[in-house]
Design an enzyme around this catalytic site. Structure first.
Site, PDB file in Angstrom:
ATOM      1  N   GLY B  39       0.902  -1.163   0.000  1.00  0.00           N
ATOM      2  CA  GLY B  39       0.000   0.000   0.000  1.00  0.00           C
ATOM      3  C   GLY B  39       0.926   1.194   0.000  1.00  0.00           C
ATOM      4  N   THR B  40       0.889   1.936  -1.082  1.00  0.00           N
ATOM      5  CA  THR B  40       2.085   2.687  -1.455  1.00  0.00           C
ATOM      6  C   THR B  40       1.773   4.066  -1.964  1.00  0.00           C
ATOM      7  OG1 THR B  40       3.276   0.689  -2.065  1.00  0.00           O
ATOM      8  CG2 THR B  40       3.942   2.667  -3.204  1.00  0.00           C
ATOM      9  N   THR B  41       2.779   4.947  -1.899  1.00  0.00           N
ATOM     10  CA  THR B  41       2.781   6.147  -2.728  1.00  0.00           C
ATOM     11  C   THR B  41       4.093   6.180  -3.505  1.00  0.00           C
ATOM     12  OG1 THR B  41       1.522   7.330  -1.048  1.00  0.00           O
ATOM     13  CG2 THR B  41       2.564   8.644  -2.768  1.00  0.00           C
TER      14      THR B  41
END
Lengths: 302, 240
Positions: B39-41
């Protein structure tokens, strides 16, 4: 043939005791009896030229898809062939496959040197196996590399050897053709080296190469190649059997240059006709000069 | 008359769904059992003479943070990198393949591969195996032809050249910000400031992004890796 045979010439998978592979040499010889294929690297592009002898009396033209000897590999690459046309088509098809496969895999056009290397690996493979016959054809590859913005000419021979050239010739009359091309297609790389090491004639200087000589344009290249084809036919091609002196022939020419947007396309008909007219006039004029020379120097050998 | 079997059908389906959703949030319920998701940016921005890539560092397993300082910026070649999002296992395998193909290509051609080619290889793998992958990657870097390029390769395996690209769950929070602040022909420092600001905002608003900010600047001169630790973020709990 005194040197050939002795049981070592039936398979390309066996060396002769003096380290030769006769089948490969025979394949090269098969190319020598074909109409010439010439390639010239010019300042602004590459010109390919093929001489097509009309060897049957009732033949109308060889300028049909079946008689073609210059092939488009992809939009920016052309292939001129000398030798057995059928073998040549096989090589041309492989070149197309390699180009298409590279594009599919990497999403970018195959650089000409990579295509030439892959093609030579393919041709070379056929010199390795007892069950295969080497290709009886030589391919001249003209390409443009969009990444480096450089155009190049490569020649792939039946042995699988492949090098880059400023001028290359294959087929009947290739030696006189090379001699003619050396006069106009200087080798700038070597000329620069010669200049750096003390000028032409000094160490590293090349015979017949003048300092500061520039590459010609493709427009001039078309004319010069037409002239060379007519010259080698008039002089009996490769060493005077005189066989090529007779009989009609056709010329097929293509180029790849700045003006065509670096696409490999056929040289327009009017440009070729103009080039052929010019070539004929030049040869005629030179012939008249020679006749005068002959008058002065009586008894000179031709 | 028809309500009975229909209701039964619905009931049956909701049971199956409840089973599949057990213990998973909306963001992680598409994962296979045991699969980790980043779960990323992530983002990448072109500037004059190169590219800056940026990522947060959080790896989550459902609600548990499995790694708070991971590196989601992977090297594909000398000057070519990619930001990974989606399944960690899938994107690691993908980058390993592309890395391998690029090294082979560099040997065959004898020159530096183009970012375009790296992106194309990544796209091929993502597209051909789309049914088995969960991977959204951004490929970016420097090459002599493009002088810096960014390609976005989202879930289905498209490949889109872009002046800048955003990815991961956190990206949805910062599209407006980046659209407003992005300029053409930025300097390296302007691009770095932009990605740091944007990713720190995403980390603050997105529950599955966080940790530290990792940046990578790829230019002709080479690559510069940096990070900003979690207590020194330009935006977030350390100083809104």
């Amino acid at each position: 043939m005194a040197s050939s045979g002795s049981g070592y010439d039936l398979s390309s998978s066996t060396f002769s005791p003096d380290g030769r592979i006769f089948q490969v040499e025979y394949a090269s010889r098969a190319v020598e009896s074909s109409g010439a294929a010439l390639g010239l690297r010019c300042a602004d592009g590459i010109v390919l030229c093929v001489e097509k002898p009309m060897n049957k009396k009732m033949m109308v033209t060889k300028n049909t898809p079946a008689g073609r000897r210059i092939y488009a590999v992809d939009g920016k690459t052309g292939l001129a062939l000398a030798g057995y046309p059928g073998d040549g088509r096989q090589v041309a098809n492989r070149a197309r496959e390699e180009a298409a496969n590279y594009l599919e895999t990497y999403g970018s056009e195959i650089p000409p040197d990579v295509l030439a290397a892959r093609l030579s690996a393919y041709v070379h493979y056929f010199t390795l196996h007892g069950a295969l016959r080497p290709f009886g054809c030589t391919a001249l590859l003209a390409g443009y590399d969009a990444a480096t913005q450089r155009h190049s000419l490569h020649m792939v021979e039946p042995s699988g050897s492949c090098f880059e050239y400023y001028a290359a010739a294959a087929g009947r009359g290739r030696q006189p053709a090379r001699t003619e091309m050396e006069k106009l297609a200087v080798n700038p790389t070597r000329a620069a080296a010669a200049a750096a090491s003390g000028g032409a004639g000094g160490v590293g200087g090349e015979e017949g190469m003048e300092r500061g000589q520039q590459l010609i344009s493709v427009a001039e290249g078309v004319r010069q190649l037409a002239k060379i084809v007519y010259t080698i036919r008039d002089s009996g091609g490769n060493g005077g059997s005189g066989a090529s002196k007779d009989g009609p022939f056709e010329i097929e020419m293509s180029w790849l240059c700045e003006k065509t947007g670096w696409k490999h396309v056929g040289v327009p008909k009017d440009v070729m006709e103009e080039a052929v007219e010019w070539a004929k006039r030049e040869i005629e004029a030179e012939g008249e000069e020679e006749d005068e020379d002959d008058d002065e120097e009586d008894g000179m050998e031709e | 008359m028809f309500s009975q079997p229909l209701a039964h059908h619905q009931h049956h389906q909701s049971l199956a769904e409840a089973d599949a959703y057990h213990g998973k949030s909306a963001e992680t319920r598409h994962l296979k059992p045991g699969e980790l998701s980043t779960g990323t940016t992530i983002m990448a921005v072109q500037f004059n003479g190169g590219v800056v890539l940026c990522a947060d560092s959080r790896v989550s397993t459902g609600s548990y943070v499995a790694n708070r300082a991971s590196d989601k910026i992977a090297q594909l070649h000398d000057h070519i990198w990619c930001c990974r999002s989606g399944s960690a296992a899938d994107t690691q395998a993908l980058t390993d393949y592309v890395k391998h193909y690029l090294s082979q290509l560099a040997i065959e051609t004898g020159r530096l591969p183009e970012v375009k080619v790296a992106a194309h290889l990544m796209r091929r793998l993502c597209y051909q195996n789309k049914d088995y992958l969960m991977a959204g990657v951004i490929v970016g870097g420097w090459d002599p032809v493009s002088n810096g390029a960014v390609y976005n390769i989202p879930l289905g395996g498209a490949c889109i050249p872009m002046p800048f690209a955003l990815g991961g769950s956190g990206s949805t929070f910062i599209y407006g910000l980046v659209d407003a602040e992005y300029k053409e022909n930025m300097t390296k420092d302007e691009a770095l400031a932009l990605v740091r600001k944007a990713v720190s905002h995403a980390m603050a608003r997105d529950g599955s992004s966080g940790g530290i900010i990792r940046t990578l600047v790829a230019t002709e001169e080479g690559n510069v890796k940096e990070f900003i630790s979690g207590n020194k973020l330009p935006y977030g709990p350390a100083g809104w």
